[in-house]
Write an enzyme that holds these catalytic residues in place. Structure first.
Site, PDB file in Angstrom:
ATOM      1  N   SER A 173     -48.354  65.235  23.472  1.00  0.00           N
ATOM      2  CA  SER A 173     -48.222  63.929  22.821  1.00  0.00           C
ATOM      3  C   SER A 173     -46.764  63.456  22.824  1.00  0.00           C
ATOM      4  CB  SER A 173     -48.725  64.034  21.387  1.00  0.00           C
ATOM      5  OG  SER A 173     -48.532  62.803  20.722  1.00  0.00           O
ATOM      6  N   GLY A 191     -48.394  59.527  19.716  1.00  0.00           N
ATOM      7  CA  GLY A 191     -48.707  59.592  18.292  1.00  0.00           C
ATOM      8  C   GLY A 191     -49.108  58.235  17.720  1.00  0.00           C
ATOM      9  N   LEU A 230     -42.139  57.431  16.490  1.00  0.00           N
ATOM     10  CA  LEU A 230     -43.563  57.064  16.514  1.00  0.00           C
ATOM     11  C   LEU A 230     -43.832  55.595  16.856  1.00  0.00           C
ATOM     12  CD1 LEU A 230     -44.991  59.071  13.472  1.00  0.00           C
ATOM     13  CD2 LEU A 230     -45.219  59.606  15.906  1.00  0.00           C
ATOM     14  N   ASN A 265     -50.732  65.115  13.306  1.00  0.00           N
ATOM     15  CA  ASN A 265     -49.294  65.315  13.450  1.00  0.00           C
ATOM     16  C   ASN A 265     -48.672  65.499  12.069  1.00  0.00           C
ATOM     17  OD1 ASN A 265     -46.587  65.198  14.030  1.00  0.00           O
ATOM     18  ND2 ASN A 265     -46.706  63.351  15.289  1.00  0.00           N
ATOM     19  N   CYS A 288     -43.745  65.417  12.904  1.00  0.00           N
ATOM     20  CA  CYS A 288     -42.749  64.553  13.550  1.00  0.00           C
ATOM     21  C   CYS A 288     -41.457  64.582  12.737  1.00  0.00           C
ATOM     22  CB  CYS A 288     -43.240  63.117  13.667  1.00  0.00           C
ATOM     23  SG  CYS A 288     -41.969  62.018  14.348  1.00  0.00           S
ATOM     24  N   LYS A 296     -50.994  69.980  14.238  1.00  0.00           N
ATOM     25  CA  LYS A 296     -49.750  70.251  14.974  1.00  0.00           C
ATOM     26  C   LYS A 296     -48.628  70.608  14.008  1.00  0.00           C
ATOM     27  CE  LYS A 296     -46.864  68.465  18.736  1.00  0.00           C
ATOM     28  NZ  LYS A 296     -46.786  67.430  19.788  1.00  0.00           N
ATOM     29  N   GLY A 315     -37.788  70.845  25.621  1.00  0.00           N
ATOM     30  CA  GLY A 315     -37.339  71.275  26.944  1.00  0.00           C
ATOM     31  C   GLY A 315     -37.143  72.783  27.001  1.00  0.00           C
ATOM     32  N   GLY A 356     -41.138  73.737  25.998  1.00  0.00           N
ATOM     33  CA  GLY A 356     -40.347  74.090  27.176  1.00  0.00           C
ATOM     34  C   GLY A 356     -41.117  74.585  28.379  1.00  0.00           C
ATOM     35  N   GLY A 383     -44.814  68.770  28.431  1.00  0.00           N
ATOM     36  CA  GLY A 383     -44.307  67.427  28.134  1.00  0.00           C
ATOM     37  C   GLY A 383     -42.994  67.118  28.800  1.00  0.00           C
TER      38      GLY A 383
END
Lengths: 258, 306
Positions: free
Chosen positions: B24, B49, B76, B129, B132, B167, B219, B246, B267
């Site tokens: 997401s 999201g 968001l 979620n 965030c 999440k 990452g 990552g 992602g």
């Protein structure tokens, strides 16, 4: 499209400005003035993200395009180390470029610093008989591509902040003077946001439409990650548009300069 | 002789043809990347999201590059759940892939309401979620305590008619207790990790790079932390775990499966390599062929620690 292309040549224009010519049948045939490419500058995690760089010039016949960049940080430093014949990982052409209306008879491009580069192809592609280029640099040593801009414009005006070459002052001074005497059907801007904001205000008084190429830190470069936000008008309200997909070129009246 | 391998995974009533899901916030609603590859090859797509009403998000700059990763503070930005249902679900449904709707809110009532709305839409699962780091209200403030997680998940579970994935944020002292709270409150699965709260400073200007000052790190830089958390949570909970953080290729994904993840999300890697998602699927298959693994399910929790 993500492509592995070959570098035709790389040329140092001044102490920290480089021109890289990349061979690409796809990009040279599909790209238009004002679009950009997103380049992976290093291996693996070295300069992790791609670097978005405007297309400066397209040679559709020889199937190459040029980018011109200043060495500013990690990514552009790595980019400057490439050699002719090296392969390079490029995504593009990306974004929305400048609108070229063939009915326009008189146009101007106004650029400052590294913002001048995407304007060259506008001059090359535009059929208008009158094409003015107004370019600004900090100082004489940083003036680049003067010959190319001269070749594709009918009038070239240069300003430097310190007066070491051309007009002492800003491109907006030159633009203000110019629009008193001459009408333009369209003006194309690319450069620092304060320059574009001032320039657009000057044109507003004369009802001259313009387009601006906006810069913002990018992630994916194709409109998925939503990081490169810029404020745009939406009716009486505003919203964030995204420079990589909705831009980088916007109608000047749509942009809210902060 | 070509061997037939099974890549399909099933959990919490969700069937995926392979364990690779687009994470997401990195994949929009699939439109952009559908121009780069067949997004129907993905096991699933966790969409951008969503909130009840459209959100503009945070001011730019929203991204900073960091060693082996990025910080983001998008906040968001999204068109709202109704626009998603009307405009985006029909688009994604053209592809054979599971739709996971990532949902956020400022209040428990927001979470309840968006879950009700999504439960009546054509999606395969809801990813709640609670993590965030880039918004002031809701989200991570619920997700950072077991009590907060319990409160939201219990209420949402009562109205959810789709499998519910929670999440989790890594920005907590003990992610295991958070995961257990989600499980006890009725979560059908947990996904982890969301981004790690971080910041970047430009020494030259003495200013933060992100307009929001702080942002979420993702990452390759976060992978070891993510792997450790997936491993710890998988050992502690009975519900399935979706691992992320990552992952850039098949080998990274296999590591998460071995650590206990039933599926993985990819992602940030896609920002650099737009084919990262399909290359991850191909990479898992290649690993299985090389290592004589017939069923991807054999890899799940297959870590050898003796």
């Amino acid at each position: 499209m993500r492509l592995i292309e070959k570098i035709n040549c790389i040329e140092k224009l001044n102490s920290d400005t480089f021109l890289m010519r990349i061979e690409s049948e796809n990009i040279s045939s599909e790209a238009s003035a004002g679009q950009f490419v997103n380049i992976k500058c290093g291996e693996g995690s070295e300069a992790f993200l791609r670097r978005p760089i405007s297309i400066c010039s397209i040679d559709r016949e020889n199937k190459t395009f040029d980018i011109v960049f200043n060495v500013r940080g990690k990514g552009t430093k790595l980019l400057s180390r490439y050699d002719s014949g090296d392969e390079i990982d490029v995504m593009g052409p990306l974004g929305r470029g400048f609108t070229i209306d063939p009915s326009h008879k008189s146009i101007a491009v106004v650029g400052g610093g590294i913002g001048i580069f995407p304007l060259l192809q506008v001059l090359k592609d535009h059929p208008a008989p009158n094409k003015t280029a107004i370019l600004g640099f900090r100082t004489r040593d940083l003036v680049v591509l003067e010959d190319s801009f001269n070749q594709y414009s009918t009038e070239l005006l240069i300003a430097t902040d310190d007066g070491s070459y051309g007009h002492k002052g800003f491109v907006t001074d030159l633009l203000s003077k110019k629009v008193e005497a001459q009408n333009f059907d369209m003006v194309y801007f690319c450069g620092p946001s304060v320059m574009m904001k001032l320039g657009v205000e000057v044109l507003k008084k004369h009802n001259i439409p313009s387009e601006v190429s906006v810069e913002q830190r990018m992630g994916c470069g194709i409109g998925a990650c939503l990081v490169c936000a810029c404020k745009t008008r939406k009716g009486s309200d505003w919203d964030y548009s995204h420079v990589c997909k909705d831009g980088p070129v916007f109608k000047a009246e749509d942009i809210i300069f902060d | 002789m070509s061997r037939k391998i099974n890549m399909a995974v099933s959990f919490a009533g969700i069937n995926l043809k392979n364990p690779v899901i687009a994470a997401s916030g990195t994949f929009g609603f699939g439109r952009e990347y559908s121009q780069y590859f067949d997004i129907g090859r993905l096991g699933g797509i966790a969409v951008k999201g969503l909130t009840l009403l459209p959100r503009k998000g945070n001011p730019p700059p929203r991204i900073a590059e960091t060693p082996s990763g990025i910080l983001n503070s998008v906040g968001l930005q999204n068109p709202g759940v109704h626009a998603f249902i009307k405009d985006e679900i029909p688009f994604i449904r053209k592809y054979n892939t599971a739709i996971i709707a990532n949902a956020s809110g400022n209040t428990v009532e927001d979470y309840e309401k968006i879950t009700e709305i999504l439960s009546d839409s054509d999606i395969d699962a809801i990813e709640l979620n609670l993590s965030c780091p880039n918004v002031k209200e809701g989200c991570m403030s619920f997700g950072s305590t077991p009590q907060g997680v319990k409160k939201v998940v219990e209420r949402v579970k009562k109205v959810a008619k789709k499998p519910l994935i929670v999440k989790l944020t890594p920005n907590v002292t003990d992610i295991v207790e958070i995961a257990l709270a989600a499980q006890d409150a009725g979560a059908d699965a947990v996904s982890l990790i969301n981004t790690l709260l971080g910041m970047a400073i430009d020494a030259k200007t003495r200013r933060p790079i992100l307009a929001n000052i702080t942002g979420g790190l993702s990452g390759p830089a976060v992978k070891p932390v993510a792997l450790r958390m997936v491993y710890q949570v998988s050992k502690a909970v009975k519900i399935p775990v979706i691992g992320m953080g990552g992952i850039s290729n098949g080998q990274d994904a296999v590591e998460f499966l071995l650590a206990g993840a039933t599926a993985v999300m990819v992602g940030t890697a896609g920002f650099v390599n737009p084919y990262a998602w399909v290359e991850t699927i191909d990479g898992i298959e290649a690993y299985m062929l090389e290592n004589g693994v017939d069923d991807v399910n054999e890899l799940i929790g297959g870590l050898i620690t003796d």
